[in-house]
Scaffold this motif. Structure first.
Motif, PDB file in Angstrom:
ATOM      1  N   GLN A  18      11.055  26.523 -17.216  1.00  8.69           N
ATOM      2  CA  GLN A  18      11.201  25.481 -17.960  1.00  8.69           C
ATOM      3  C   GLN A  18       9.206  24.579 -17.160  1.00  8.69           C
ATOM      4  O   GLN A  18       8.305  24.587 -18.129  1.00  8.69           O
ATOM      5  N   TRP A  20       8.251  25.843 -14.857  1.00 12.59           N
ATOM      6  CA  TRP A  20       7.194  27.419 -14.645  1.00 12.59           C
ATOM      7  C   TRP A  20       6.687  27.749 -15.503  1.00 12.59           C
ATOM      8  O   TRP A  20       5.489  27.540 -15.461  1.00 12.59           O
ATOM      9  N   LEU A  21       6.770  27.315 -16.347  1.00 12.12           N
ATOM     10  CA  LEU A  21       6.225  28.159 -17.707  1.00 12.12           C
ATOM     11  C   LEU A  21       5.892  26.554 -18.112  1.00 12.12           C
ATOM     12  O   LEU A  21       4.147  26.788 -18.854  1.00 12.12           O
ATOM     13  N   TYR A  23       3.580  24.978 -16.069  1.00 16.13           N
ATOM     14  CA  TYR A  23       2.166  25.109 -15.040  1.00 16.13           C
ATOM     15  C   TYR A  23       1.163  26.215 -15.567  1.00 16.13           C
ATOM     16  O   TYR A  23       0.284  26.146 -15.048  1.00 16.13           O
ATOM     17  N   GLN A  24       1.882  26.988 -16.594  1.00 19.07           N
ATOM     18  CA  GLN A  24       1.401  28.160 -17.202  1.00 19.07           C
ATOM     19  C   GLN A  24      -0.151  27.749 -18.348  1.00 19.07           C
ATOM     20  O   GLN A  24      -0.431  28.504 -18.619  1.00 19.07           O
ATOM     21  N   VAL A  25       0.494  26.144 -19.286  1.00 16.59           N
ATOM     22  CA  VAL A  25      -0.229  26.453 -20.053  1.00 16.59           C
ATOM     23  C   VAL A  25      -1.960  25.900 -19.797  1.00 16.59           C
ATOM     24  O   VAL A  25      -1.921  25.820 -18.654  1.00 16.59           O
ATOM     25  N   PRO A  26      -3.165  26.505 -20.708  1.00 15.76           N
ATOM     26  CA  PRO A  26      -3.808  26.389 -19.948  1.00 15.76           C
ATOM     27  C   PRO A  26      -4.470  24.956 -20.373  1.00 15.76           C
ATOM     28  O   PRO A  26      -4.672  24.137 -21.253  1.00 15.76           O
ATOM     29  N   GLN A  27      -5.647  24.288 -19.337  1.00 19.91           N
ATOM     30  CA  GLN A  27      -5.628  23.354 -19.749  1.00 19.91           C
ATOM     31  C   GLN A  27      -6.006  22.440 -20.861  1.00 19.91           C
ATOM     32  O   GLN A  27      -5.512  21.518 -21.118  1.00 19.91           O
TER      33      GLN A  27
END
Length: 104
Positions: A18, A20-21, A23-27
């Protein structure tokens, strides 16, 4: 391996995934007003829930003891804008005094 350890390891892996995911969310998604409000208020809600459960429960039971009175003292001191050290010492002193009087 016991079922408890399997659950602990599974929860650890899910927690890591969770994070790690996140950090993958677009800004641009994080900058939306609604998401921004939620991410601002979420830690406050989680901390409030943690304080409530640690103050008013013991195992599976609801309890009214010195912890709840100490929380009340801390709230009053925070409302009158006392320094943080005064809040901590005041709440600890209230809990200690009530426990010394036998209200554990």
């Amino acid at each position: 391996m016991s079922l408890l350890w399997i659950a602990v390891i599974a929860a650890s892996v899910l927690s890591f995934a969770q994070k790690w995911l996140g950090y993958q969310v677009p800004q641009d998604v994080l900058e939306r007003p609604r998401i921004s409000r939620i991410t601002t208020l979420l830690p406050i809600a989680l901390l409030g829930a943690l304080v409530a459960t640690q103050t008013a429960t013991s195992g599976a039971e609801l309890v009214l003891d010195a912890r709840l009175a100490a929380l009340g003292v801390a709230v009053v001191l925070l409302i009158v804008r006392a320094p943080f050290l005064v809040v901590v010492v005041g709440a600890a002193g209230a809990a200690a005094a009530l426990r010394a009087l036998g209200w554990a």
